[in-house]
Scaffold this motif. Structure first.
Motif, PDB file in Angstrom:
ATOM      1  N   TRP A 139      10.110   3.831  -0.723  1.00 50.32           N
ATOM      2  CA  TRP A 139       9.506   5.036   0.237  1.00 50.32           C
ATOM      3  C   TRP A 139      10.769   5.622   1.103  1.00 50.32           C
ATOM      4  O   TRP A 139      11.047   6.646   1.264  1.00 50.32           O
ATOM      5  N   ALA A 140      11.561   4.376   1.545  1.00 50.22           N
ATOM      6  CA  ALA A 140      12.705   4.768   2.390  1.00 50.22           C
ATOM      7  C   ALA A 140      13.697   5.373   1.590  1.00 50.22           C
ATOM      8  O   ALA A 140      14.240   6.209   2.210  1.00 50.22           O
ATOM      9  N   MET A 141      14.006   5.027   0.391  1.00 51.62           N
ATOM     10  CA  MET A 141      15.176   5.519  -0.215  1.00 51.62           C
ATOM     11  C   MET A 141      14.852   6.925  -1.016  1.00 51.62           C
ATOM     12  O   MET A 141      16.028   7.510  -1.237  1.00 51.62           O
ATOM     13  N   THR A 142      13.700   6.867  -1.613  1.00 52.32           N
ATOM     14  CA  THR A 142      13.554   8.328  -2.515  1.00 52.32           C
ATOM     15  C   THR A 142      12.239   8.822  -2.287  1.00 52.32           C
ATOM     16  O   THR A 142      12.016   9.850  -2.621  1.00 52.32           O
ATOM     17  N   HIS A 143      11.360   8.066  -1.538  1.00 48.24           N
ATOM     18  CA  HIS A 143       9.944   8.588  -1.514  1.00 48.24           C
ATOM     19  C   HIS A 143       9.169   8.884  -2.835  1.00 48.24           C
ATOM     20  O   HIS A 143       8.288   9.906  -2.947  1.00 48.24           O
ATOM     21  N   GLY A 144       9.590   8.317  -3.761  1.00 47.88           N
ATOM     22  CA  GLY A 144       9.116   8.272  -5.081  1.00 47.88           C
ATOM     23  C   GLY A 144       9.588   9.500  -5.656  1.00 47.88           C
ATOM     24  O   GLY A 144       9.269   9.778  -7.108  1.00 47.88           O
ATOM     25  N   GLN A 145      10.558  10.270  -5.370  1.00 46.14           N
ATOM     26  CA  GLN A 145      11.203  11.406  -5.875  1.00 46.14           C
ATOM     27  C   GLN A 145      12.483  10.933  -6.594  1.00 46.14           C
ATOM     28  O   GLN A 145      12.931   9.931  -6.694  1.00 46.14           O
ATOM     29  N   PRO A 146      13.204  11.914  -7.647  1.00 46.02           N
ATOM     30  CA  PRO A 146      12.445  13.386  -7.744  1.00 46.02           C
ATOM     31  C   PRO A 146      11.331  13.419  -8.602  1.00 46.02           C
ATOM     32  O   PRO A 146      11.136  12.733  -9.556  1.00 46.02           O
ATOM     33  N   GLY A 147      10.223  14.112  -8.170  1.00 45.72           N
ATOM     34  CA  GLY A 147       8.857  14.292  -8.582  1.00 45.72           C
ATOM     35  C   GLY A 147       8.204  13.003  -8.372  1.00 45.72           C
ATOM     36  O   GLY A 147       8.165  12.590  -7.284  1.00 45.72           O
ATOM     37  N   TYR A 148       7.767  12.384  -9.586  1.00 41.86           N
ATOM     38  CA  TYR A 148       7.358  10.909  -9.407  1.00 41.86           C
ATOM     39  C   TYR A 148       8.020  10.000 -10.236  1.00 41.86           C
ATOM     40  O   TYR A 148       7.804   9.139 -10.635  1.00 41.86           O
ATOM     41  N   SER A 149       9.252  10.329 -10.263  1.00 39.89           N
ATOM     42  CA  SER A 149      10.066   9.598 -11.333  1.00 39.89           C
ATOM     43  C   SER A 149      10.460   8.351 -10.899  1.00 39.89           C
ATOM     44  O   SER A 149      11.100   7.276 -11.555  1.00 39.89           O
ATOM     45  N   THR A 150      10.449   7.956  -9.576  1.00 35.82           N
ATOM     46  CA  THR A 150      10.751   6.652  -8.983  1.00 35.82           C
ATOM     47  C   THR A 150       9.373   5.955  -8.210  1.00 35.82           C
ATOM     48  O   THR A 150       9.565   4.963  -7.647  1.00 35.82           O
ATOM     49  N   ALA A 151       8.274   6.561  -8.385  1.00 35.08           N
ATOM     50  CA  ALA A 151       7.064   6.359  -7.724  1.00 35.08           C
ATOM     51  C   ALA A 151       6.320   5.227  -8.462  1.00 35.08           C
ATOM     52  O   ALA A 151       6.264   5.204  -9.738  1.00 35.08           O
ATOM     53  N   THR A 152       5.974   4.072  -7.898  1.00 35.01           N
ATOM     54  CA  THR A 152       5.114   2.981  -8.490  1.00 35.01           C
ATOM     55  C   THR A 152       3.410   3.261  -7.826  1.00 35.01           C
ATOM     56  O   THR A 152       3.517   4.156  -7.201  1.00 35.01           O
ATOM     57  N   SER A 153       3.040   2.568  -8.425  1.00 36.53           N
ATOM     58  CA  SER A 153       1.539   2.619  -8.182  1.00 36.53           C
ATOM     59  C   SER A 153       1.255   2.592  -6.683  1.00 36.53           C
ATOM     60  O   SER A 153       0.257   3.414  -6.023  1.00 36.53           O
ATOM     61  N   THR A 154       1.893   1.714  -5.763  1.00 33.88           N
ATOM     62  CA  THR A 154       1.636   1.714  -4.183  1.00 33.88           C
ATOM     63  C   THR A 154       2.152   3.153  -3.751  1.00 33.88           C
ATOM     64  O   THR A 154       1.559   3.630  -2.872  1.00 33.88           O
ATOM     65  N   ILE A 155       3.394   3.475  -4.217  1.00 31.65           N
ATOM     66  CA  ILE A 155       3.942   4.815  -3.564  1.00 31.65           C
ATOM     67  C   ILE A 155       2.857   6.081  -3.768  1.00 31.65           C
ATOM     68  O   ILE A 155       2.473   6.779  -2.991  1.00 31.65           O
ATOM     69  N   PHE A 156       2.475   6.073  -5.297  1.00 31.04           N
ATOM     70  CA  PHE A 156       1.314   7.067  -5.774  1.00 31.04           C
ATOM     71  C   PHE A 156       0.101   7.018  -5.124  1.00 31.04           C
ATOM     72  O   PHE A 156      -0.274   8.005  -4.452  1.00 31.04           O
ATOM     73  N   MET A 157      -0.185   5.841  -4.395  1.00 29.44           N
ATOM     74  CA  MET A 157      -1.564   5.649  -3.834  1.00 29.44           C
ATOM     75  C   MET A 157      -1.346   6.245  -2.407  1.00 29.44           C
ATOM     76  O   MET A 157      -2.280   6.925  -1.807  1.00 29.44           O
TER      77      MET A 157
END
Length: 301
Positions: free
Chosen positions: A243-261
């Protein structure tokens, strides 16, 4: 007489309660109650302001599974856990073996190892984000001085702005903050191995690699199992780094289930609760698979 005997048995059965009672109450309040509330919320229709608007049946789960990014997020979560935990354990094995030897400055090296663990994970992630800044980041400046920046996309290259480079950096930071605990857990395991076992193996002519594979690793298995298990749970539920480094971006390309939640919580709390239940279930499944594969109940012969 029979009533007296029954009363004694009841008293004997309840005698541990004063000792384990506080722990049971703590587990109930901190673990069981939130899990029950989470499961209940996943079947409710809740407004974005937290107001419960009645039952929603399985609609939250249906909506979650219909999300176009759901499959990719779950697959990425598995890759994230496997990559971080595997690298952490392998590097920690080497570090534990190194720090278990006697060498000048060993005590200072051990103290320095605590630093990533003692520091705030969020603070560590922010520092790495600053160092990876495409304009003034220290890491980018070093890569530029080494002539490697052109190969990575030129002067304007943003390591955290592209999925191909962002995820490896996130994994690297996660490994960095996970190493101290895992290394010290394995060091504690190495300290429990009797010296006599090594001396007997040397007298029988066993080589160092043979001693490591046949003695050290098997006897280190309990500590390795605990360290790996805790890492699996921690990494799967990891939030601050990504979350601190990318916020799960670009798009959802670095998002895990916790970030998605967390992202879903901003639009649909019920769907976010459903994601929480899925997340919780996946942790249980991963832990069960790991315990099954590691054969943790098997005695070391």
């Amino acid at each position: 007489m029979q009533q007296t005997s029954t009363l004694k048995r009841v008293i004997r059965a309840l005698s541990p309660l004063p000792w384990i009672g506080p722990a049971v109450v703590l587990i109930g309040v901190v673990v069981v109650w939130p899990v029950v509330t989470m499961i209940q919320s996943s079947f409710l229709k809740i407004s974005r302001f937290g107001v419960t608007q009645g039952s929603n049946g399985l609609d939250n789960y249906t909506k979650l599974f219909d999300e176009p990014d759901f499959g990719g997020v779950m697959f990425r979560s598995l890759v994230w856990v496997v990559a971080v935990v595997t690298l952490t354990v392998l590097i920690s094995l080497a570090l534990a073996q190194l720090f278990n030897q006697r060498f000048p400055g060993r005590r200072i090296a051990r103290w320095a190892m605590i630093a990533p663990w003692a520091a705030s994970v969020l603070m560590t992630a922010i520092i790495f984000k600053w160092m990876l800044d495409p304009e003034v980041g220290l890491i980018n400046m070093i890569l530029h001085d080494l002539g490697l920046l052109d190969a990575l996309g030129g002067v304007d290259a943003d390591p955290l702005g592209r999925a191909s480079t962002a995820m490896p950096w996130l994994v690297a930071v996660a490994v960095f903050v996970s190493l101290p605990f895992t290394t010290y857990a394995l060091l504690a395991g190495l300290a429990t191995i009797p010296v006599d076992v090594y001396e007997a193996a040397r007298m029988d002519g066993a080589s160092r690699p043979r001693i490591y594979w046949s003695i050290t690793l098997p006897l280190l298995r309990p500590a390795l199992t605990v360290a790996t298990l805790i890492n699996v749970m921690n990494v799967f539920n990891s939030f601050p780094i990504i979350w601190a480094m990318t916020h799960g971006q670009p798009g959802y390309s670095t998002a895990t289930s916790t970030i998605f939640m967390y992202i879903l919580k901003g639009t649909d709390i019920g769907e976010s609760a459903a994601m929480s239940v899925v997340n919780f279930g996946m942790v249980i499944v991963l832990v069960a698979i790991f315990l099954r594969v590691s054969k943790w109940k098997t005695e070391v012969s």
